[in-house]
Design a protein around this motif. Structure first.
Motif, short mmCIF file in Angstrom:
data_model
loop_
_atom_site.label_atom_id
_atom_site.label_comp_id
_atom_site.label_asym_id
_atom_site.label_seq_id
_atom_site.Cartn_x
_atom_site.Cartn_y
_atom_site.Cartn_z
N THR A 196 -16.03 50.70 18.13
CA THR A 196 -15.82 49.51 17.21
C THR A 196 -14.75 48.47 17.62
OG1 THR A 196 -16.15 51.40 16.37
CG2 THR A 196 -15.17 49.40 15.02
N ALA A 218 -15.62 44.65 18.30
CA ALA A 218 -15.25 43.19 17.44
C ALA A 218 -14.41 42.44 17.75
CB ALA A 218 -14.36 44.72 16.39
N ASN A 256 -24.67 53.84 16.84
CA ASN A 256 -23.86 54.49 16.10
C ASN A 256 -22.05 54.47 16.61
OD1 ASN A 256 -26.30 55.52 14.26
ND2 ASN A 256 -27.27 56.06 15.77
N PRO A 257 -22.22 53.73 16.11
CA PRO A 257 -20.57 53.77 16.81
C PRO A 257 -19.11 54.51 16.04
CG PRO A 257 -20.63 52.01 15.58
CD PRO A 257 -21.99 52.57 16.01
N ASN A 258 -19.75 54.89 14.97
CA ASN A 258 -18.79 56.10 14.14
C ASN A 258 -18.97 56.97 14.94
OD1 ASN A 258 -17.93 57.07 12.69
ND2 ASN A 258 -17.91 55.94 11.32
N ARG A 259 -17.64 57.82 14.58
CA ARG A 259 -17.34 59.32 15.77
C ARG A 259 -18.10 60.39 15.07
NH1 ARG A 259 -10.59 59.44 15.25
NH2 ARG A 259 -10.10 59.27 13.18
N ASN A 277 -12.06 55.26 18.40
CA ASN A 277 -12.01 54.28 17.96
C ASN A 277 -12.73 53.21 18.52
OD1 ASN A 277 -12.62 55.28 15.25
ND2 ASN A 277 -11.01 56.17 14.96
N LYS A 296 -16.28 56.27 21.56
CA LYS A 296 -16.10 57.08 19.95
C LYS A 296 -15.40 57.42 19.49
CE LYS A 296 -20.92 56.90 19.04
NZ LYS A 296 -22.53 57.85 18.95
N ARG A 333 -23.47 44.73 22.46
CA ARG A 333 -24.05 45.94 22.81
C ARG A 333 -25.04 45.60 23.92
NH1 ARG A 333 -23.71 46.14 17.75
NH2 ARG A 333 -23.84 48.70 17.22
#
Length: 368
Positions: free
Chosen positions: A84, A88, A302-305, A81, A78, A93
């Motif tokens: 993500t 993409a 919740n892949p956002n860092r 980045n 994460k 998952r």
């Protein structure tokens, strides 16, 4: 896809090995300090005992390390980045969890082998070390335990002037089951034999034998003289504490020999909870590695860092580790004392995690 799997496994194994090393150092330090506080222990014997105790430490370390590896590897992906970018690229998952699950299952299999075979071997070596150490061994003790004959359903050992065999000992009622005593003379010829269905402890070294036979005159060329009895008091050189010590040596049996002994206990109608919990724990410890490796994968949603915090992860791991070790030990004790079923004692906690994961993944429906 191969490159992505390689990246995931590399990060996972890096954190796993790091967690194993740190936790092993913590437990080793505590073991060494405890040993140094005992005036009779030498540093060499402490370090040797630590080496033999290490496989038992791994039973507690591996499951927590699987959780740490998944949690921190995902957190690192994460922070750069990369998580993500992985999703993409079309890597789902489901594939990520499957990748983590495979490595978790492999670690679990390794732990099963350690718990089922290596731990009994090291416990046997510890027993030999204890018996040979001049400051630990009881020089007045003349019995030598031998439980290699459990395939016949018997535990054998040599007393001062006889050989002794029995199928099991109930530490609650202090009762020996299916016993045989073989006495020999000065020329080491079999002189007499005593067999009984049960022997109950009375006091001192006196035991009450029930439903048996006492055969004498075996060393001569004449016919033996059998004498049947319903109950008879008999003195043994061994006490209750000696038989409890022999029971403790059952932990030196590998997983399948242990199961054979459990079957002997069940045949005699003896409570086998203590040993059955130990037997099932060899399976549940490996299963827990798989479950905890997947448990941390909930962070994939919740892949956002910005949603990750290294400090909170550290706090969570420390809290979870101590809670896990406490609950693990507590449930094992409850199971061994028959306060809860053996299945619940060994598979209860990982089953709760499995139910949580099933509900969490079904709710999000993003593993498809």
């Amino acid at each position: 896809m191969f490159t992505i799997r390689k990246l995931i496994l590399k990060e996972w194994l890096t954190f796993f090995l790091g967690a194993v090393f740190i936790l092993a150092m913590v437990l080793s330090l505590g073991h060494i300090l405890t040993g140094l506080l005992k005036a009779t222990n030498e540093l060499r014997s402490i370090l040797l005992d630590l080496a033999l105790e290490m496989p038992s430490f791994l039973i507690k370390i591996f499951p927590v390390s699987c959780l740490v590896a998944s949690l921190f590897s995902i957190n690192k992906l994460k922070s750069r980045n990369e998580l993500t970018a992985i999703f993409a690229s079309g890597f789902s998952r489901r594939q990520f969890v499957l990748c983590v699950g495979i490595i978790g299952a492999m670690i679990g299999l390794i732990l099963f082998l350690i718990n089922g075979y290596l731990v009994p071997y090291t416990k046997h070596q510890q027993s030999l070390l204890s018996d040979s150490h001049p400051r630990i061994a009881n020089k007045a003790k003349t019995s030598t335990v031998s439980i290699n004959a459990l395939k016949s359903g018997k535990i054998w050992f040599k007393g001062q002037d006889y050989f002794f065999s029995y199928s099991s000992f109930d530490g609650v009622t202090n009762t020996i089951y299916d016993l045989n005593l073989y006495f020999y003379d000065r020329n080491f010829k079999l002189a007499e034999q005593v067999s009984a269905g049960t022997a109950k402890f009375v006091e001192g070294k006196t035991w009450q034998l029930e439903k048996g036979v006492h055969v004498t005159n075996l060393e001569n060329k004449t016919f033996p003289a059998p004498s049947f009895f319903h109950d008879k008091k008999f003195d043994l050189n061994e006490t209750v504490s000696d038989f409890k010590k022999i029971n403790a040596d059952i932990s030196t049996l590998n997983i399948w020999r242990l199961y054979d002994y459990i079957l002997v206990l069940r045949t005699n109608g003896i409570n086998d909870s203590e040993y059955y919990v130990t037997f099932l724990d060899k399976f549940s410890s490996g299963f827990t590695c798989l479950v905890l490796a997947i448990l941390a994968s909930v962070a994939l949603f919740n892949p956002n860092r910005r949603n990750s915090s290294f400090g909170m992860n550290i706090a969570f791991v420390l809290t979870f580790t101590f809670l896990y070790w406490f609950i693990y030990s507590y449930f094992m004790t409850l199971g061994q004392t028959s306060k809860i079923p053996a299945i619940a004692a060994t598979f209860g906690v990982p089953s709760v995690f499995v139910l949580y994961l099933a509900g969490y993944f079904i709710y999000h429906r993003k593993l498809r």
